[in-house]
Motif scaffolding. Sequence first.
Motif, PDB file in Angstrom:
ATOM      1  N   ARG A  81       0.818  -1.213   0.000  1.00  0.00           N
ATOM      2  CA  ARG A  81       0.000   0.000   0.000  1.00  0.00           C
ATOM      3  C   ARG A  81       0.855   1.269   0.000  1.00  0.00           C
ATOM      4  N   PHE A  82       2.176   1.102   0.010  1.00  0.00           N
ATOM      5  CA  PHE A  82       3.072   2.262   0.074  1.00  0.00           C
ATOM      6  C   PHE A  82       3.365   2.759  -1.336  1.00  0.00           C
ATOM      7  N   ASN A  83       2.717   3.852  -1.710  1.00  0.00           N
ATOM      8  CA  ASN A  83       2.921   4.463  -3.030  1.00  0.00           C
ATOM      9  C   ASN A  83       2.734   5.973  -2.910  1.00  0.00           C
ATOM     10  N   PRO A  84       3.720   6.648  -2.292  1.00  0.00           N
ATOM     11  CA  PRO A  84       3.581   8.059  -1.922  1.00  0.00           C
ATOM     12  C   PRO A  84       3.615   9.018  -3.124  1.00  0.00           C
ATOM     13  N   GLN A  85       2.434   9.311  -3.669  1.00  0.00           N
ATOM     14  CA  GLN A  85       2.370  10.138  -4.875  1.00  0.00           C
ATOM     15  C   GLN A  85       2.775  11.584  -4.635  1.00  0.00           C
ATOM     16  N   TYR A  86       2.755  12.024  -3.363  1.00  0.00           N
ATOM     17  CA  TYR A  86       3.127  13.409  -3.061  1.00  0.00           C
ATOM     18  C   TYR A  86       4.535  13.544  -2.479  1.00  0.00           C
ATOM     19  N   TRP A  87       5.254  12.445  -2.430  1.00  0.00           N
ATOM     20  CA  TRP A  87       6.624  12.511  -1.925  1.00  0.00           C
ATOM     21  C   TRP A  87       7.506  13.232  -2.935  1.00  0.00           C
ATOM     22  N   ASN A  88       8.244  14.242  -2.462  1.00  0.00           N
ATOM     23  CA  ASN A  88       9.154  14.985  -3.328  1.00  0.00           C
ATOM     24  C   ASN A  88      10.386  15.346  -2.500  1.00  0.00           C
ATOM     25  N   ALA A  89      11.466  14.658  -2.777  1.00  0.00           N
ATOM     26  CA  ALA A  89      12.676  14.838  -1.972  1.00  0.00           C
ATOM     27  C   ALA A  89      13.197  16.262  -2.035  1.00  0.00           C
ATOM     28  N   ASP A 128      11.705  -3.263  -3.939  1.00  0.00           N
ATOM     29  CA  ASP A 128      11.220  -4.601  -4.302  1.00  0.00           C
ATOM     30  C   ASP A 128       9.844  -4.942  -3.749  1.00  0.00           C
ATOM     31  N   ALA A 129       9.411  -4.285  -2.675  1.00  0.00           N
ATOM     32  CA  ALA A 129       8.165  -4.710  -2.006  1.00  0.00           C
ATOM     33  C   ALA A 129       7.010  -3.725  -2.153  1.00  0.00           C
ATOM     34  N   THR A 130       7.236  -2.575  -2.789  1.00  0.00           N
ATOM     35  CA  THR A 130       6.169  -1.572  -2.885  1.00  0.00           C
ATOM     36  C   THR A 130       5.892  -1.204  -4.343  1.00  0.00           C
ATOM     37  N   PRO A 131       4.693  -0.702  -4.610  1.00  0.00           N
ATOM     38  CA  PRO A 131       4.401  -0.217  -5.970  1.00  0.00           C
ATOM     39  C   PRO A 131       5.165   1.054  -6.324  1.00  0.00           C
ATOM     40  N   TYR A 132       5.760   1.724  -5.326  1.00  0.00           N
ATOM     41  CA  TYR A 132       6.517   2.941  -5.591  1.00  0.00           C
ATOM     42  C   TYR A 132       7.765   2.641  -6.412  1.00  0.00           C
ATOM     43  N   LYS A 133       8.453   1.531  -6.082  1.00  0.00           N
ATOM     44  CA  LYS A 133       9.575   1.000  -6.860  1.00  0.00           C
ATOM     45  C   LYS A 133      10.796   1.911  -6.939  1.00  0.00           C
ATOM     46  N   LYS A 134      10.844   2.947  -6.091  1.00  0.00           N
ATOM     47  CA  LYS A 134      11.987   3.864  -6.127  1.00  0.00           C
ATOM     48  C   LYS A 134      12.637   3.946  -4.754  1.00  0.00           C
ATOM     49  N   ASP A 135      13.936   4.253  -4.754  1.00  0.00           N
ATOM     50  CA  ASP A 135      14.759   4.273  -3.553  1.00  0.00           C
ATOM     51  C   ASP A 135      14.614   5.633  -2.854  1.00  0.00           C
ATOM     52  N   ILE A 136      13.877   5.644  -1.753  1.00  0.00           N
ATOM     53  CA  ILE A 136      13.627   6.888  -1.011  1.00  0.00           C
ATOM     54  C   ILE A 136      14.938   7.511  -0.504  1.00  0.00           C
ATOM     55  N   VAL A 137      15.814   6.675   0.045  1.00  0.00           N
ATOM     56  CA  VAL A 137      17.088   7.169   0.576  1.00  0.00           C
ATOM     57  C   VAL A 137      17.931   7.777  -0.538  1.00  0.00           C
ATOM     58  N   LYS A 138      17.957   7.136  -1.691  1.00  0.00           N
ATOM     59  CA  LYS A 138      18.709   7.653  -2.829  1.00  0.00           C
ATOM     60  C   LYS A 138      18.145   8.995  -3.288  1.00  0.00           C
ATOM     61  N   GLU A 139      16.815   9.087  -3.373  1.00  0.00           N
ATOM     62  CA  GLU A 139      16.183  10.334  -3.786  1.00  0.00           C
ATOM     63  C   GLU A 139      16.541  11.482  -2.845  1.00  0.00           C
ATOM     64  N   LEU A 140      16.521  11.202  -1.565  1.00  0.00           N
ATOM     65  CA  LEU A 140      16.794  12.257  -0.587  1.00  0.00           C
ATOM     66  C   LEU A 140      18.280  12.615  -0.549  1.00  0.00           C
ATOM     67  N   SER A 141      19.137  11.622  -0.697  1.00  0.00           N
ATOM     68  CA  SER A 141      20.580  11.870  -0.751  1.00  0.00           C
ATOM     69  C   SER A 141      20.919  12.778  -1.926  1.00  0.00           C
ATOM     70  N   ASP A 142      20.354  12.476  -3.082  1.00  0.00           N
ATOM     71  CA  ASP A 142      20.612  13.297  -4.274  1.00  0.00           C
ATOM     72  C   ASP A 142      20.052  14.701  -4.103  1.00  0.00           C
ATOM     73  N   ALA A 143      18.879  14.811  -3.487  1.00  0.00           N
ATOM     74  CA  ALA A 143      18.263  16.125  -3.268  1.00  0.00           C
ATOM     75  C   ALA A 143      19.103  16.970  -2.318  1.00  0.00           C
ATOM     76  N   ILE A 304      10.005  15.433  11.864  1.00  0.00           N
ATOM     77  CA  ILE A 304       8.699  15.495  11.218  1.00  0.00           C
ATOM     78  C   ILE A 304       8.309  14.078  10.818  1.00  0.00           C
ATOM     79  N   GLY A 305       6.998  13.848  10.691  1.00  0.00           N
ATOM     80  CA  GLY A 305       6.501  12.548  10.260  1.00  0.00           C
ATOM     81  C   GLY A 305       5.589  12.710   9.063  1.00  0.00           C
ATOM     82  N   PRO A 306       6.120  12.577   7.838  1.00  0.00           N
ATOM     83  CA  PRO A 306       5.276  12.722   6.647  1.00  0.00           C
ATOM     84  C   PRO A 306       4.144  11.704   6.625  1.00  0.00           C
ATOM     85  N   LYS A 307       3.074  12.047   5.921  1.00  0.00           N
ATOM     86  CA  LYS A 307       1.954  11.130   5.757  1.00  0.00           C
ATOM     87  C   LYS A 307       2.365   9.975   4.841  1.00  0.00           C
TER      88      LYS A 307
END
Length: 538
Positions: A81-89, A128-143, A304-307
């Motif tokens: 169920r984890f597919n954060p459409q509003y996540w923006n690093a 591997d386990a979510t429909p998001y399919k992207k690396d959150i840590v990588k996105e934030l590191s690059d940002a 902070i705790g994002p939704k």
Amino acid sequence: MKQTTILFTLLLFCKSLAFGQHDPKVLKEWQDQKYSMFIHYGIYSVLGGVWEGKPVTKGLSEQIQAHAGIYSDTYAEVAKRFNPQYWNADSIVALAKKAGMRSLVITSKHHDGFCMFKTNTTDFNVVDATPYKKDIVKELSDACKRGGLRFGLYFSLIDWHFPQASPISSSNSDYITPEHVEYNKKQITELLSNYGPVSELWFDMGSQNANESRELRDLVHKLQPNCMIGSRIGNDMGDFNVMGDNQEPDYAIGVPWQSPASFFDETWSYRSWQKRGSEEEKIREKLTSLIRVASRGGNFLLNIGPKGDGSVVDFEKDVLLSIGKWLDKNKEAIYGTDPDPFHISFKWGSLTSRPNKIYLHLLSAPENGAITLPGLTGKINDVYVLGENKKGKFSQNAAGVTINVPEGLNVDKEFKVIVVEFANGYAVPPANIIAFTKAPLILDSHNAFKYYSNSGIDYNNRYQSTVKELWTLKPSKTGTIVPVIYYTNEEKGKVIDVQVNGKTTAVTLNGSNAEKLKNDPSAITWGDIYQSPPFTQE
């Protein structure tokens, strides 16, 4: 006869204590940050503190798996169920910068074992386990690289998903099995090899032995020598001391330290039914904490705790932006400052300092509009309100300095900072002055001013330790003073720093003359020993 005052500062560091072992420049850069963002984000954010349609009121929401009694396989389904459409690093980094934060720390893996990064150790990860399919840590590191913000990682030493780990317990200071130790090392190696520079690694919970903590520390420093390690790695192997959650010390700390703070005491991650209260009150609460932590020489890590959908709660965003607005005006009094030079408390607020400036943080209106700084000496060039075209009047005598707060300064509306600027430095009274009229004078823990840290095996088995002791002597006559250090045979060979009048010398405890204690072991007697009866559980 002329009297002189001699400062005698004794610093005691255990051989096992790793605080301050970094390059001094790297350590200072970390300490000068003062204010950073903490992010608790994972699949628990999707649940928002709710299970099977009901709020889980017990415990912290990021630990909902434990407190709601959710089976591991059932909890693992939440990842789908984890597919954060509003996540923006980049938006997260922009928010942190506007809030005045100098670095960012995100949960790469919390106690549930779900990895917010791509890992080869388990498929229970965000790619591997979510429909998001992207690396959150990588996105934030690059940002963070794009935004010029330091990037740090939280890593839970306990893992409720790893089969060879200890099961869920009530304390979370659980035994880390040998298999789990190696598993953690593999993940730490990935994190420190694949995501660029990591400014700090924030370990949490679990209980390792000293060798395991040391090996993990050495691994981190081998992979990234400039990465600062939090003390929750255990066994005094950290580079900085992490206080208890939401703890603001009211005592002097003798090592680099950080205070982690949540918006709400009840949870660190997003909780959909959280009562948030007044934004204005929360702004004052968290800004007060930032100022107090900075005045004690620490760093403030505000969470902070994002939704689950990746968006930041408006309440938290608004509070951060308001603090950032205050910092735009008063940043000189926070970033890169030294601690409060006084050893007394003031009802009206807190102080930070620089070599030629003292910053008076007015958290409430001073009584009768006047601030007294006892014993303060030094030629004052100017007194003014930071960021405003307002001057303050002052008077100075042998008793100290009195500052008259400018009229119309509304502290209730906004915290104000008054700057006392000196021509060539200043001096304040020492913490404690001991009259030296007759030799020998015994200096020990009973008459010392103490600087503290925390020591121990893990989070739940730690104690307040003394790392430095200071004495200020006031001799009745001039002459030569020769300090003699007494120590036990068990301390022989250890090294301590001895500072006299600002000059520090490393002293090895290797004296050859033993002095027998004036006691008779054969005369020692034992008192009665009492044994409690067995406890019964009803």
